[in-house]
Write an enzyme that holds these catalytic residues in place. Structure first.
Site, PDB file in Angstrom:
ATOM      1  N   SER A 114       0.868  -1.183   0.000  1.00  0.00           N
ATOM      2  CA  SER A 114       0.000   0.000   0.000  1.00  0.00           C
ATOM      3  C   SER A 114       0.904   1.231   0.000  1.00  0.00           C
ATOM      4  O   SER A 114       2.075   1.137   0.381  1.00  0.00           O
ATOM      5  CB  SER A 114      -0.834  -0.027   1.283  1.00  0.00           C
ATOM      6  OG  SER A 114      -1.462   1.219   1.502  1.00  0.00           O
ATOM      7  N   TYR A 126      -2.214  -1.495  10.865  1.00  0.00           N
ATOM      8  CA  TYR A 126      -2.290  -1.693   9.409  1.00  0.00           C
ATOM      9  C   TYR A 126      -1.005  -1.194   8.743  1.00  0.00           C
ATOM     10  O   TYR A 126      -0.371  -1.911   7.964  1.00  0.00           O
ATOM     11  CB  TYR A 126      -3.506  -0.954   8.833  1.00  0.00           C
ATOM     12  CG  TYR A 126      -3.633  -1.104   7.332  1.00  0.00           C
ATOM     13  CD1 TYR A 126      -4.124  -2.276   6.771  1.00  0.00           C
ATOM     14  CD2 TYR A 126      -3.228  -0.082   6.465  1.00  0.00           C
ATOM     15  CE1 TYR A 126      -4.226  -2.431   5.391  1.00  0.00           C
ATOM     16  CE2 TYR A 126      -3.328  -0.226   5.082  1.00  0.00           C
ATOM     17  CZ  TYR A 126      -3.828  -1.398   4.555  1.00  0.00           C
ATOM     18  OH  TYR A 126      -3.910  -1.558   3.185  1.00  0.00           O
TER      19      TYR A 126
HETATM   20  N1  LIG Z   1      -8.746  -0.418  -1.024  1.00  0.00           N
HETATM   21  C1  LIG Z   1      -7.701   0.325  -0.767  1.00  0.00           C
HETATM   22  O1  LIG Z   1      -7.800   1.576  -0.678  1.00  0.00           O
HETATM   23  C2  LIG Z   1      -6.344  -0.313  -0.632  1.00  0.00           C
HETATM   24  C3  LIG Z   1      -5.217   0.523  -0.704  1.00  0.00           C
HETATM   25  C4  LIG Z   1      -3.953  -0.050  -0.572  1.00  0.00           C
HETATM   26  C5  LIG Z   1      -3.823  -1.412  -0.375  1.00  0.00           C
HETATM   27  N2  LIG Z   1      -4.943  -2.203  -0.309  1.00  0.00           N
HETATM   28  C6  LIG Z   1      -4.729  -3.652  -0.083  1.00  0.00           C
HETATM   29  O2  LIG Z   1      -5.319  -4.368  -1.142  1.00  0.00           O
HETATM   30  C7  LIG Z   1      -5.640  -5.686  -0.691  1.00  0.00           C
HETATM   31  C8  LIG Z   1      -7.048  -6.043  -1.161  1.00  0.00           C
HETATM   32  O3  LIG Z   1      -7.975  -5.154  -0.585  1.00  0.00           O
HETATM   33  P1  LIG Z   1      -9.254  -4.593  -1.359  1.00  0.00           P
HETATM   34  O4  LIG Z   1      -9.071  -3.126  -1.490  1.00  0.00           O
HETATM   35  O5  LIG Z   1      -9.541  -5.387  -2.566  1.00  0.00           O
HETATM   36  O6  LIG Z   1     -10.362  -4.816  -0.226  1.00  0.00           O
HETATM   37  P2  LIG Z   1     -11.576  -5.874  -0.114  1.00  0.00           P
HETATM   38  O7  LIG Z   1     -12.528  -5.661  -1.241  1.00  0.00           O
HETATM   39  O8  LIG Z   1     -12.064  -5.713   1.280  1.00  0.00           O
HETATM   40  O9  LIG Z   1     -10.883  -7.294  -0.302  1.00  0.00           O
HETATM   41  C9  LIG Z   1     -10.134  -7.895   0.700  1.00  0.00           C
HETATM   42  C10 LIG Z   1     -10.095  -9.384   0.448  1.00  0.00           C
HETATM   43  O10 LIG Z   1      -9.262 -10.003   1.445  1.00  0.00           O
HETATM   44  C11 LIG Z   1      -9.971 -11.138   1.921  1.00  0.00           C
HETATM   45  N3  LIG Z   1      -9.512 -11.620   3.220  1.00  0.00           N
HETATM   46  C12 LIG Z   1      -9.476 -10.986   4.419  1.00  0.00           C
HETATM   47  N4  LIG Z   1      -9.008 -11.813   5.373  1.00  0.00           N
HETATM   48  C13 LIG Z   1      -8.733 -12.990   4.766  1.00  0.00           C
HETATM   49  C14 LIG Z   1      -8.226 -14.249   5.200  1.00  0.00           C
HETATM   50  N5  LIG Z   1      -7.914 -14.486   6.489  1.00  0.00           N
HETATM   51  N6  LIG Z   1      -8.048 -15.236   4.282  1.00  0.00           N
HETATM   52  C15 LIG Z   1      -8.374 -15.042   2.980  1.00  0.00           C
HETATM   53  N7  LIG Z   1      -8.894 -13.884   2.519  1.00  0.00           N
HETATM   54  C16 LIG Z   1      -9.062 -12.880   3.400  1.00  0.00           C
HETATM   55  C17 LIG Z   1     -11.426 -10.715   1.919  1.00  0.00           C
HETATM   56  O11 LIG Z   1     -12.250 -11.853   2.043  1.00  0.00           O
HETATM   57  P3  LIG Z   1     -13.721 -11.839   2.747  1.00  0.00           P
HETATM   58  O12 LIG Z   1     -14.686 -11.429   1.660  1.00  0.00           O
HETATM   59  O13 LIG Z   1     -13.913 -13.237   3.199  1.00  0.00           O
HETATM   60  O14 LIG Z   1     -13.676 -10.846   3.872  1.00  0.00           O
HETATM   61  C18 LIG Z   1     -11.483 -10.033   0.562  1.00  0.00           C
HETATM   62  O15 LIG Z   1     -11.592 -10.990  -0.455  1.00  0.00           O
HETATM   63  C19 LIG Z   1      -5.461  -5.676   0.831  1.00  0.00           C
HETATM   64  O16 LIG Z   1      -4.234  -6.301   1.164  1.00  0.00           O
HETATM   65  C20 LIG Z   1      -5.402  -4.190   1.168  1.00  0.00           C
HETATM   66  O17 LIG Z   1      -4.628  -3.933   2.326  1.00  0.00           O
HETATM   67  C21 LIG Z   1      -6.193  -1.688  -0.438  1.00  0.00           C
END
Ligand SMILES: NC(=O)c1ccc[n+]([C@@H]2O[C@H](COP(=O)([O-])OP(=O)(O)OC[C@H]3O[C@@H](n4cnc5c(N)ncnc54)[C@H](OP(=O)(O)O)[C@@H]3O)[C@@H](O)[C@H]2O)c1
Length: 300
Positions: free
Chosen positions: A154, A168
């Site tokens: 991130s 985080y």
């Molecule tokens: N969105 C942002 O602004 C942003 C910015 C920078 C980095 N990121 C990073 O991008 C990555 C993906 O996030 P996203 O933005 O796509 O958010 P998201 O839509 O909330 O997706 C997160 C995913 O992680 C899964 N997850 C959480 N805990 C888990 C576990 N123990 N085992 C397997 N899967 C698990 C969730 O599954 P469930 O559906 O089962 O909960 C969901 O599929 C994360 O690492 C986040 O830190 C996001």
């Protein structure tokens, strides 16, 4: 670091047809879009998720488009879930060429009010989850003499951008250190390990935030700062990108014969890393506080 202006032509790479990809956290957001894009580009893609009840949408698209996408259960917090998933993918295909460590969430609340258990849980998913899946696939990649691992970090993995996200930020900083160091370990085995660093992305990330138990944004001793931060969140997400933008950068990175270490994604990421490079620590801190508390935003 590469310039943020990536070429978005997702060129068809016929050699992807023989490649096997595993993506964690594919039930929504970045993982969902990455699984689809990889499969649409002929990777045999395992869209893994901890709860297969959330897989219907992906299954339907895969069947309709006749793309090589399969779903598999994988909870990154659980040793046997990771081992079972990876073992059966290797049994089925004899190899794994690409791992995208994407699963993650944000713990929200002051460090003072968060329990050690909640902070450990944050690391269990965001850090140890990456360690678990990486340890499961590396022996196979090493024997193959090739492979690519993408760690979704991130902008918050290189800069403490917002308050109340200490665990985080720390977990993403840990991923950055792990990746930089392991890159040297894996170099001799022709295994690339890459950091993708998104800015604000409109996924389910905000809905999936876990709030520290008992953290009351009105009654907390930190209430004033919390309110300032909430007001600033609008500007934080004003210049946000879409999950598919991250997926496209991942595809570009994994198709590169010699991938960079870092791939930032989004205009906000570009501004943040520019400020990180050009400003002193004191000026950087001032800029960050102005950006969210005075609602000036991160894109200037
Ligand atoms: N969105 C942002 O602004 C942003 C910015 C920078 C980095 N990121 C990073 O991008 C990555 C993906 O996030 P996203 O933005 O796509 O958010 P998201 O839509 O909330 O997706 C997160 C995913 O992680 C899964 N997850 C959480 N805990 C888990 C576990 N123990 N085992 C397997 N899967 C698990 C969730 O599954 P469930 O559906 O089962 O909960 C969901 O599929 C994360 O690492 C986040 O830190 C996001």
């Amino acid at each position: 670091m590469p310039t943020i202006m990536y070429s978005y032509s997702t060129t068809y790479h016929s050699n992807n047809m023989a490649k096997v990809a595993v993506v964690t956290g594919s039930s929504s957001g970045i993982g969902y879009e990455t699984s689809l894009l990889l499969a649409r580009n002929q990777f045999t893609t395992y869209a893994t998720m901890r709860n297969l009840n959330k897989s219907e949408g992906l299954r339907e698209i895969a069947a309709k488009e006749k793309i090589p996408l399969k779903v598999a259960q994988l909870d990154v917090n659980n040793d046997s879930s990771v081992d079972n998933a990876v073992d059966s993918i290797i049994k089925e295909n004899g190899k794994i060429n690409l791992l995208v460590n994407n699963a993650g969430y944000d713990l929200f609340g002051s460090l003072e009010e968060a329990s050690i258990e909640e902070i450990r849980e944050q690391f269990e998913t965001n850090f140890f989850g990456v360690v678990r899946t990486t340890k499961a696939v590396v022996p196979t990649m090493r024997k193959q003499g090739s492979g690519t691992i993408v760690n979704i970090s991130s902008v918050g993995g290189r800069l403490g951008l917002t308050p109340f996200g200490t665990a985080y930020h720390a977990s993403k900083f840990a991923i950055e250190g792990l990746t930089e160091s392991q890159r040297h370990e894996l170099a001799d085995f022709n295994i690339n390990i890459i950091l993708v660093e998104p800015g604000a992305i409109r996924s389910n990330f905000v809905d999936n935030i876990k709030t520290v138990k008992g953290f009351d944004s009105n009654k907390s001793p930190y209430a004033k700062t919390v309110q300032q931060m909430f007001q600033g969140l609008e500007s934080f997400f004003a210049s946000s990108s879409q999950p598919v933008d991250v997926a496209q950068v991942i595809l570009i990175a994994v198709n590169s014969p010699s991938p960079e270490l870092r791939y930032p994604v989004g205009k906000d990421a570009e501004s943040i890393f520019k400020a990180r490079t050009e400003l002193s620590d004191r000026d950087l801190e001032k800029w960050v506080r102005e950006s969210y508390m005075e609602k000036k935003g991160f894109v200037r």
